[in-house]
Write a protein that holds these residues in place. Structure first.
Motif, PDB file in Angstrom:
ATOM      1  N   THR A 186       0.845  -1.213   0.000  1.00  0.00           N
ATOM      2  CA  THR A 186       0.000   0.000   0.000  1.00  0.00           C
ATOM      3  C   THR A 186       0.874   1.254   0.000  1.00  0.00           C
ATOM      4  O   THR A 186       0.432   2.333  -0.359  1.00  0.00           O
ATOM      5  N   MET A 187       2.117   1.087   0.428  1.00  0.00           N
ATOM      6  CA  MET A 187       3.006   2.246   0.533  1.00  0.00           C
ATOM      7  C   MET A 187       3.482   2.709  -0.842  1.00  0.00           C
ATOM      8  O   MET A 187       3.672   1.904  -1.743  1.00  0.00           O
ATOM      9  N   SER A 188       3.716   4.000  -0.948  1.00  0.00           N
ATOM     10  CA  SER A 188       4.387   4.509  -2.154  1.00  0.00           C
ATOM     11  C   SER A 188       5.833   4.020  -2.089  1.00  0.00           C
ATOM     12  O   SER A 188       6.303   3.609  -1.035  1.00  0.00           O
ATOM     13  N   LYS A 189       6.534   4.135  -3.207  1.00  0.00           N
ATOM     14  CA  LYS A 189       7.950   3.742  -3.216  1.00  0.00           C
ATOM     15  C   LYS A 189       8.804   4.924  -2.792  1.00  0.00           C
ATOM     16  O   LYS A 189       8.599   6.035  -3.243  1.00  0.00           O
ATOM     17  N   ALA A 190       9.751   4.675  -1.905  1.00  0.00           N
ATOM     18  CA  ALA A 190      10.688   5.747  -1.544  1.00  0.00           C
ATOM     19  C   ALA A 190      11.631   5.947  -2.724  1.00  0.00           C
ATOM     20  O   ALA A 190      11.975   4.993  -3.419  1.00  0.00           O
ATOM     21  N   GLU A 191      12.032   7.195  -2.961  1.00  0.00           N
ATOM     22  CA  GLU A 191      12.948   7.448  -4.081  1.00  0.00           C
ATOM     23  C   GLU A 191      13.822   8.660  -3.770  1.00  0.00           C
ATOM     24  O   GLU A 191      13.645   9.315  -2.743  1.00  0.00           O
ATOM     25  N   TYR A 192      14.752   8.935  -4.682  1.00  0.00           N
ATOM     26  CA  TYR A 192      15.637  10.088  -4.515  1.00  0.00           C
ATOM     27  C   TYR A 192      15.110  11.267  -5.311  1.00  0.00           C
ATOM     28  O   TYR A 192      14.647  11.095  -6.438  1.00  0.00           O
ATOM     29  N   SER A 193      15.186  12.455  -4.716  1.00  0.00           N
ATOM     30  CA  SER A 193      14.734  13.645  -5.431  1.00  0.00           C
ATOM     31  C   SER A 193      15.339  14.894  -4.817  1.00  0.00           C
ATOM     32  O   SER A 193      15.667  14.912  -3.631  1.00  0.00           O
ATOM     33  N   THR A 194      15.459  15.937  -5.629  1.00  0.00           N
ATOM     34  CA  THR A 194      15.896  17.233  -5.082  1.00  0.00           C
ATOM     35  C   THR A 194      14.681  17.996  -4.560  1.00  0.00           C
ATOM     36  O   THR A 194      14.820  19.013  -3.893  1.00  0.00           O
ATOM     37  N   HIS A 195      13.462  17.503  -4.887  1.00  0.00           N
ATOM     38  CA  HIS A 195      12.242  18.167  -4.416  1.00  0.00           C
ATOM     39  C   HIS A 195      11.794  17.483  -3.138  1.00  0.00           C
ATOM     40  O   HIS A 195      11.313  16.358  -3.165  1.00  0.00           O
ATOM     41  N   ASN A 196      11.934  18.170  -2.031  1.00  0.00           N
ATOM     42  CA  ASN A 196      11.665  17.526  -0.753  1.00  0.00           C
ATOM     43  C   ASN A 196      10.175  17.524  -0.421  1.00  0.00           C
ATOM     44  O   ASN A 196       9.569  18.574  -0.282  1.00  0.00           O
ATOM     45  N   ILE A 197       9.584  16.327  -0.308  1.00  0.00           N
ATOM     46  CA  ILE A 197       8.188  16.247   0.158  1.00  0.00           C
ATOM     47  C   ILE A 197       8.134  15.533   1.509  1.00  0.00           C
ATOM     48  O   ILE A 197       7.070  15.167   1.993  1.00  0.00           O
ATOM     49  N   GLY A 198       9.316  15.320   2.115  1.00  0.00           N
ATOM     50  CA  GLY A 198       9.350  14.619   3.395  1.00  0.00           C
ATOM     51  C   GLY A 198       9.318  13.109   3.200  1.00  0.00           C
ATOM     52  O   GLY A 198       9.230  12.607   2.081  1.00  0.00           O
ATOM     53  N   HIS A 199       9.372  12.386   4.321  1.00  0.00           N
ATOM     54  CA  HIS A 199       9.364  10.919   4.276  1.00  0.00           C
ATOM     55  C   HIS A 199       8.202  10.425   5.121  1.00  0.00           C
ATOM     56  O   HIS A 199       8.237  10.495   6.348  1.00  0.00           O
ATOM     57  N   TYR A 200       7.151   9.971   4.440  1.00  0.00           N
ATOM     58  CA  TYR A 200       5.920   9.566   5.135  1.00  0.00           C
ATOM     59  C   TYR A 200       6.163   8.419   6.121  1.00  0.00           C
ATOM     60  O   TYR A 200       5.768   8.481   7.281  1.00  0.00           O
ATOM     61  N   GLY A 201       6.824   7.361   5.642  1.00  0.00           N
ATOM     62  CA  GLY A 201       6.996   6.159   6.464  1.00  0.00           C
ATOM     63  C   GLY A 201       7.792   6.405   7.742  1.00  0.00           C
ATOM     64  O   GLY A 201       7.569   5.761   8.770  1.00  0.00           O
ATOM     65  N   LEU A 202       8.734   7.348   7.677  1.00  0.00           N
ATOM     66  CA  LEU A 202       9.552   7.650   8.864  1.00  0.00           C
ATOM     67  C   LEU A 202       8.994   8.845   9.644  1.00  0.00           C
ATOM     68  O   LEU A 202       9.481   9.164  10.716  1.00  0.00           O
ATOM     69  N   ALA A 203       7.988   9.512   9.072  1.00  0.00           N
ATOM     70  CA  ALA A 203       7.398  10.720   9.679  1.00  0.00           C
ATOM     71  C   ALA A 203       8.451  11.807   9.885  1.00  0.00           C
ATOM     72  O   ALA A 203       8.510  12.440  10.939  1.00  0.00           O
ATOM     73  N   PHE A 204       9.304  12.006   8.886  1.00  0.00           N
ATOM     74  CA  PHE A 204      10.315  13.072   8.931  1.00  0.00           C
ATOM     75  C   PHE A 204       9.986  14.123   7.868  1.00  0.00           C
ATOM     76  O   PHE A 204       9.627  13.774   6.738  1.00  0.00           O
TER      77      PHE A 204
END
Length: 520
Positions: free
Chosen positions: A343-361
């Motif tokens: 159900t989770m989105s895939k974590a990826e690398y980006s210069t556009h920061n939208i935060g990290h949902y799974g880690l709540a950061f």
């Protein structure tokens, strides 16, 4: 290219690499370039760095680890403060931009961990030599150093290049033994070469204190909505010929979590430090889960009696955490874990920061594994560039590099999965006439997928082999339903199966269905 005889171990592993376009070895000129790098520790370089060789420093890694890319240091300060350093191999000191070695590392972008071998991002002289923080050796490191109080609150932070000396190397099991014994006597099975009894006690005290702080940090993370995935990893015991002689599961204990929390802290704080300056950086981002996938998960877990509440972002994460806690140790655990991960989105690398949902950061980067991940090398270079007062880097250039790194990571993950699948099929070849208990892990109109409980091998029962009725797929309840007798085989049911066919070349496992398990 001829890879060898189909079905032979090396041929099949090389076929997996070839399928994904992954390299077998380094080109000769790259290897030669790496071997000619000066890896000695020099006084003039030490003078440019913060010298931390006197600080108590140690590594905690898997017992079979070959490269140690991170170390922790610990110092008691006054006013109930502790100085904790997260020291990472200073790969970018050796890996200079624009060299053939750097181009090769960028192309690879990640090390690939197959069942019986690693395809490294960097040649061995760096990955297992100069950049490996081995015990009783001085190394160049890039560090994030924090002053922390007893409540695990960060009172001060410092980032920069250092030189360190590792006093001891622990396997996770050894650090775990110290944490479990709760005393500062290092258990006798832990031998720390070259350190006396008193030094051992100091190290054990440090581990106990850091475990305490890591637990507080983890609790805080969970209460702000982080999701706790303790997914079981399948590992194989291999003999000299790389034949699988047994299967075991790797789970995460306190010692693993201690390291994880401090690595997360370094990754988060580095991302935050640059993010707040609004400068171009490489972030590890993770989007919120997809609503339709959450609805699907809700339908499945309802059958096992679990309730989920998805009214807002906070309730989604606490609901998922409670679910993962509730299924722990139950027969449906692996199924629910897998579905939740899907159900989770895939974590990826980006210069556009939208935060990290799974880690709540709000900010998160990858800083702690530059031996095996190219984005971490980029993070080190950018961080140093900004510490030196440099202006913001070109976002488009780095966004391209982030996309390449995310793509290569996906390819590596697929190759790793294929190598596990291949090894599972080899393991099952020797168990052809044995009956196994399994859980239905997938249902389609052409059959059911069953995962064996004792070894997590997954195979398929074809609907054509289910002769006792005409079975029809009902997608609303994730089940095959018998047309005449209404017998139902549903996602999560326990069944008994036998191996029908193993196909190493297609990496396919076929089961025959013996029937439902009695309790099911």
């Amino acid at each position: 290219k001829v890879l060898g005889k189909p079905g032979e171990h090396n041929t099949e592993i090389h076929a997996i690499l070839a399928e994904y376009g992954l390299p077998l070895e380094f080109p000769h000129d790259v290897e030669e370039f790496a071997n000619n790098i000066d890896t000695s520790i020099r006084n003039e370089e030490i003078k440019k760095r913060r010298d931390m060789r006197q600080d108590l420093t140690f590594t905690i890694d898997p017992k079979d680890a070959k490269d140690f890319d991170d170390a922790l240091s610990f110092k008691v300060l006054e006013h109930n403060l502790y100085e904790i350093g997260i020291h990472i191999a200073d790969v970018s000191h050796y890996l200079k931009e624009g060299t053939i070695l750097d181009n090769e590392a960028y192309e690879r972008a990640t090390s690939v961990y197959l069942v019986d071998r690693v395809v490294p991002m960097l040649p061995e002289i760096l990955s297992n030599g100069a950049c490996s923080l081995r015990p009783h050796e001085e190394k160049y490191t890039f560090s994030a150093i924090f002053k922390i109080n007893d409540k695990a609150e960060i009172k001060d932070e410092w980032f920069g290049r250092t030189v360190t000396y590792s006093d001891a190397r622990f396997a996770y099991e050894e650090a775990q033994a110290i944490i479990e014994s709760k005393t500062n006597n290092i258990p006798k099975e832990v031998s720390l070469t070259g350190s006396d009894y008193k030094a051992n006690q100091v190290i054990a005290d440090a581990i106990l204190k850091m475990d305490e702080l890591a637990k507080i940090m983890r609790r805080k993370r969970m209460s702000s909505g982080a999701i706790s995935f303790d997914k079981v990893e399948v590992k194989f015991n291999l003999d000299e010929e790389a034949n699988p002689v047994g299967v075991f599961f790797k789970t995460s204990k306190d010692a693993n979590k201690l390291i994880e929390e401090f690595m997360l802290l370094a990754n988060k704080k580095v991302g935050e430090f640059i993010g707040k300056q609004k400068k171009t950086f490489v972030y590890r981002v993770h989007d919120e889960p997809d609503d339709s996938k959450l609805a699907t998960l809700q339908n499945v877990v309802k059958r096992f009696g679990y309730k989920l509440d998805f009214k807002d972002r906070k309730s989604v994460s606490s609901s998922l955490n409670n679910l993962l806690k509730d299924v722990n140790g139950k027969k449906e655990q692996n199924l629910v874990d897998t579905l939740t991960i899907r159900t989770m989105s895939k974590a990826e690398y980006s210069t556009h920061n939208i935060g990290h949902y799974g880690l709540a950061f709000d900010y998160y980067s990858h800083f702690t594994s530059p031996i095996r991940r190219y984005p971490d090398v980029m993070a080190h270079r950018l961080l140093q560039h900004y510490l030196d007062g440099g202006k913001s880097a070109n976002t488009d250039v780095y966004e391209d590099k982030c996309n390449h790194s995310s793509n290569m990571e996906n390819i590596a993950t697929k190759a790793e999965r294929d190598s596990i699948k291949y090894m599972q099929i080899r393991f099952m070849e020797d168990h052809k006439n044995k009956e196994f208990m399994g859980v239905i892990s997938g249902v389609t109109d052409w059959g059911i997928y069953v995962e064996i409980i004792t070894n997590k091998c997954e195979g398929m029962v074809s609907v054509r082999d289910m002769k006792d009725d005409h079975y029809v797929f009902d997608e609303d309840v994730y089940a095959l339903v018998g047309y005449n007798h209404k017998k139902m085989y549903q996602l999560g049911d326990e069944v008994v199966v036998k191996v029908k066919k193993t196909d190493l070349i297609k990496r396919h496992l076929d089961f025959l269905l013996i029937g439902k398990h009695n309790n099911s």
